[in-house]
Structures are given as C-alpha cells and as structure tokens.
Design a protein around this motif. Structure first.
Motif, PDB file in Angstrom:
ATOM      1  N   UNK A 265       0.921  -1.070   0.043  1.00  0.00           N
ATOM      2  CA  UNK A 265      -0.039  -0.033  -0.073  1.00  0.00           C
ATOM      3  C   UNK A 265       0.705   1.330  -0.059  1.00  0.00           C
ATOM      4  N   UNK A 266       2.111   1.267  -0.156  1.00  0.00           N
ATOM      5  CA  UNK A 266       3.099   2.422  -0.142  1.00  0.00           C
ATOM      6  C   UNK A 266       3.705   2.452  -1.486  1.00  0.00           C
ATOM      7  N   UNK A 267       4.220   3.800  -1.743  1.00  0.00           N
ATOM      8  CA  UNK A 267       4.889   4.077  -3.022  1.00  0.00           C
ATOM      9  C   UNK A 267       5.743   5.317  -3.029  1.00  0.00           C
ATOM     10  N   UNK A 268       6.535   5.441  -3.836  1.00  0.00           N
ATOM     11  CA  UNK A 268       7.437   6.732  -3.907  1.00  0.00           C
ATOM     12  C   UNK A 268       7.241   7.121  -5.359  1.00  0.00           C
ATOM     13  N   UNK A 269       6.940   8.497  -5.496  1.00  0.00           N
ATOM     14  CA  UNK A 269       6.967   9.224  -6.659  1.00  0.00           C
ATOM     15  C   UNK A 269       8.356   9.124  -7.352  1.00  0.00           C
ATOM     16  N   UNK A 270       8.403   9.374  -8.738  1.00  0.00           N
ATOM     17  CA  UNK A 270       9.520   8.976  -9.595  1.00  0.00           C
ATOM     18  C   UNK A 270      10.498  10.562  -8.975  1.00  0.00           C
TER      19      UNK A 270
END
Length: 482
Positions: A265-270
C-alpha cells in the motif's frame, strides 16, 4: 468519541505481542477491541456477540482461519473479515477473499494500513446494514445501469454483487467491447467507496517510459520536462477505485512495481525517496487470456494471483441471446434522446438481422451501429435500409470494401482476405506470394477510402468504421513517420 458508539473489532492473532500491538493501534484510532489467540476462542465470542470487523491471522494454532471465516459468513449479520497473511500463505489469503473476506494485508504492515482497512470495512458494513433496513429486496447493483436477462449475465451479476461488498481485487476478462470498464465503474458505485474517485488507466495507451510517472506521480526535476510536482493515479485514487484496463500490456518491470504497491500500500514518486501511502481498490481487465500470458512469461505469476482474487468473465454479445434486443432498445432510446430524434423501435426485419449477426465488436459495435442510424436518419422505426451497407452479412466473403463494415471490429482473417485496392499495391506487396497485401496497408486503404467517401470528414468516417477519430489521427501520424 462516545464509548457506546465505538465499533467493535475482534483481533485473532496467536502472537501475544502482535495481537496486543494491533489492538493498541486500533484503540488509538477509536475502536473497541478484543484479542483472541486461537480460533475456537474467537468462535465462542462471535456466537455471543458479532463484532463489526474481524481481523484474523489466516494461520491459527487450532483451526484454519478459513473455518472461522465460513462460520462468520453463515450468520444473518456477518462481520467484515480482514485477513492477515505472510508471503508464504498468500494463496490461502486469496482463497479467503473468494470465500467472502473483505480485505487481506501482508506482514509486515503499518498501523496506517491496518486502520485504513478496518475503517473502510466499517463503512462497507454500515452501507450493507442500511441497504437491508431500507430496501430488503434490493441489491447494491440495482442502482447501476446493467442490462441483461440471460443466464450468463445473471452469473456475472451474482459475482459483482459479492465483489461489491469486498475490497478484493477483481480481474475482468472478455472480448473487446463487452463492457469491462462499465463493469468496473459499477463495482465502484456499488461499494462503500462510491464517494471516492474512480480512476481509469489504459495500460496499452501509455508509453512505457511515462507509465511509472502516470501511475505513481513525479516530483519537479525528476526528469526532463518535469517542471512541477505531479500526482499519479495511485495517489489521486486514494479512498476509491483504480481501474487498470489492458493490464496484460504492462511491461514486466512495471508489473513488479505494481505488485509491491499492492503488497504494501506504499509507493514513492519518481525522483523522490519519500514513502507515501494510498488505499485503493484494484479492478483490472484484459481481452487476452491472462493464464496464457503467464504461461508465456509475459505476465508475472505472483501478480496474476494477487489480482485474480475474484475473476469475472464477461460473455460476448453473440452468447447473450435476447439480451441483444434489450440492449438495442436501451441504446436506441438513449441515442434518440441525445440527438432529439423520434425513433421508438426496430422493425421485425431489423430485429431478426440483429439476432442473426455475430457482433464481433460486441456492445461497442451495437452502440456504433445504432448511433450511426440515429444521427443520419429520421423516423419512428429503424428499417433495414437504414442499416450500414453489408451489415449483418458474412464480411469474410465480401469482395468489396465498404466503410460501413465496421472495419476496426472485424477479425484479422476478414481484413486479410478482402482484396482492398490491390491495384495500388506497393513494391512490398508485389513481391509477396499470391499477391498478399500487408495488413497495415489494408487498414490504411480502408481508412483512406472511408475518409474519401465521407468528403474528408474524419469524425464521420470514424463513426462508419466503428472506431474513434483519435485512432484515425494516430494512425495517419504513424503513416507519415513511415
């Protein structure tokens, strides 16, 4: 928050420390909790009082977590069940979702992930109770504009009704034009997430180098042209539904990143190392056979099983019998109102033609045919002479091309066997055996013929061909580049 109004959450976890931690996190968020270290203790408590939500480890020391889930779902008022799993038991978690579980979260997970899942489960529970109290005979899908009385569609409706009450990922398959996006939107509107956003992404339409940015967003300066920060679809869809159309077109490296997001459920922007969180319900679709794509190594097996929790297969229009006429009348009424015309019905001859035609373009083709008639003609009843020329015949045996043949909807063998403008063959064509014309030239000639017959009006030509005007413009650009 008033204690008497706090939702009750049972936590079933054999680890004393983990269970105590989950309870503490939920209590801080405003929930009442009770912790049980085995399945039988939880069953005794459930019989005495049904909680709003049950958070349970899928692997319990005495009985299977699936047995607890089955018992809960047999009750008249059932708790929403959230499954806790590890990577080694992911297949069991998928089985749990198919048995009616609301959501599953993988260890290790953050307190935010747990609280978000429980909060959404409470919202869904409240909506289900409201539906029972106000309209006991209605289903949550009654508000959605689904049309169909065939047995195959009733099977689809039952699946969608069950899926709407869950957060489980849904994998919709079916031929092009069968209504996969309508299905996804219906699921969203029938769920507790209906007030949240519905974001659709066509995985085949986004260049691979831009896909990660479209999906996760980027920060200013992340790459050439990134002049400002930008939110991606995952962030925009937070609290709602993310529809991934043509999922099998996604490249393998991007599939790995999607899988990680689904797991955590987590992510990082480019261009950023900041970890963000988003709670979305995933609905994906393809007109391919996903199992075959997995077998050929073009689609990750672990991602397939993660997405294919609730599989929904939409039948082709030709397999739906009298639904063809039900849909035709519905579309005719809508298009007549949109265009301020007077059409009311179809002649018996047109009905017979519609029932005998195999509709290779499915519902999309039916919409195009009817809109074509309504826009061009006037009257109260659709007559056979209003149908596009050659419509309803075996186009494989047609010797001449007509733009009314719905070029984009026919299959490859049809296009390849139709001798289109062979007199305009190129050097590549003349050297081919049996005067075979390359497929892109067949398509180019067909589109150019349609534009010519429509006096240069590309949107009108697109309507006759059964494709969008943007498709024609895109193909014309590719021809120029060649």
């Amino acid at each position: 928050m008033n204690t008497t109004h706090k939702p009750l959450v049972y936590v079933v976890e054999d680890s004393l420390s983990s269970g105590a931690l989950y309870c503490s996190q939920l209590q801080k968020a405003g929930f009442d909790t009770q912790h049980f270290v085995d399945g039988y203790s939880a069953l005794v408590a459930i019989k005495a009082k049904m909680p709003a939500v049950l958070v349970q480890d899928v692997c319990l020391p005495d009985i299977s977590g699936l047995e607890v889930l089955k018992y809960v779902n047999k009750q008249e008022v059932a708790a929403k069940v959230i499954i806790i799993t590890s990577n080694s038991s992911i297949d069991v978690a998928v089985d749990a979702m198919r048995l009616g579980g609301y959501d599953f979260i993988e260890k290790p997970f953050t307190s935010e992930r747990l609280i978000t899942s429980v909060t959404n489960a409470i919202k869904q529970q409240n909506q289900d109770l409201k539906t029972v109290e106000v309209e006991p005979t209605a289903t949550s899908l009654d508000r959605i504009n689904f049309i169909g009385e065939s047995l195959s569609m009733h099977t689809v409706f039952r699946l969608l009704e069950s899926a709407a009450r869950s957060k489980a990922s849904v994998f919709v398959t079916g031929e092009s034009g069968t209504g996969k996006e309508v299905c996804a939107l219906g699921l969203h509107q029938a769920s507790a997430r209906e007030q949240g956003p519905f974001i659709a992404i066509n995985c085949a339409a986004i260049p691979a180098e831009l896909f990660e940015s479209e999906f996760f967003g980027h920060v200013k300066g992340a790459f050439s042209g990134a002049l400002t920060d930008r939110k991606g679809a995952v962030e925009v869809a937070n609290g709602g539904t993310l529809f991934l159309d043509e999922i099998c077109e996604m490249q393998l490296n991007l599939q790995a990143k999607l899988l990680r997001f689904l797991q955590t459920g987590t992510f990082c922007k480019v261009g950023s190392s900041e970890v963000l969180q988003s709670d979305v319900r995933i609905v994906c679709a393809t007109n391919r056979n996903p199992a075959e794509e997995v077998g050929e190594g073009r689609f990750r097996e672990d991602l397939y099983y993660r997405l294919n929790v609730i599989p929904v297969v939409l039948p082709a229009l030709r397999e739906r019998g009298e639904d063809i006429l039900l849909l035709a009348h519905h579309i005719l009424k809508a298009k007549t109102t949109e265009n301020n015309k007077q059409f009311e019905n179809f002649s018996d001859e047109v009905k017979q033609t519609f029932m005998q035609y195999d509709w290779p373009g499915n519902i999309r083709e039916l919409q195009n045919v009817i809109e074509n008639i309504v826009v061009i003609y006037d009257g109260q009843s659709v007559q056979p002479d209003m149908l596009p020329s050659n419509f309803g015949h075996n186009v494989v045996n047609q010797a001449q091309y007509s733009p009314h043949n719905q070029m984009a909807q026919t299959n490859i063998s049809t296009m390849a066997s139709t001798p289109l403008r062979s007199q305009a063959s190129t050097p590549e064509q003349s050297s081919a055996p049996n005067n075979i014309i390359q497929l892109w030239i067949v398509e180019k000639n067909a589109i150019e013929d349609a534009i010519s017959q429509c006096g240069g009006n590309i949107p009108l030509a697109a309507a006759y061909l059964g494709i969008s005007a943007s498709t024609i413009y895109r193909k014309m650009k590719s021809w120029a580049e060649n």
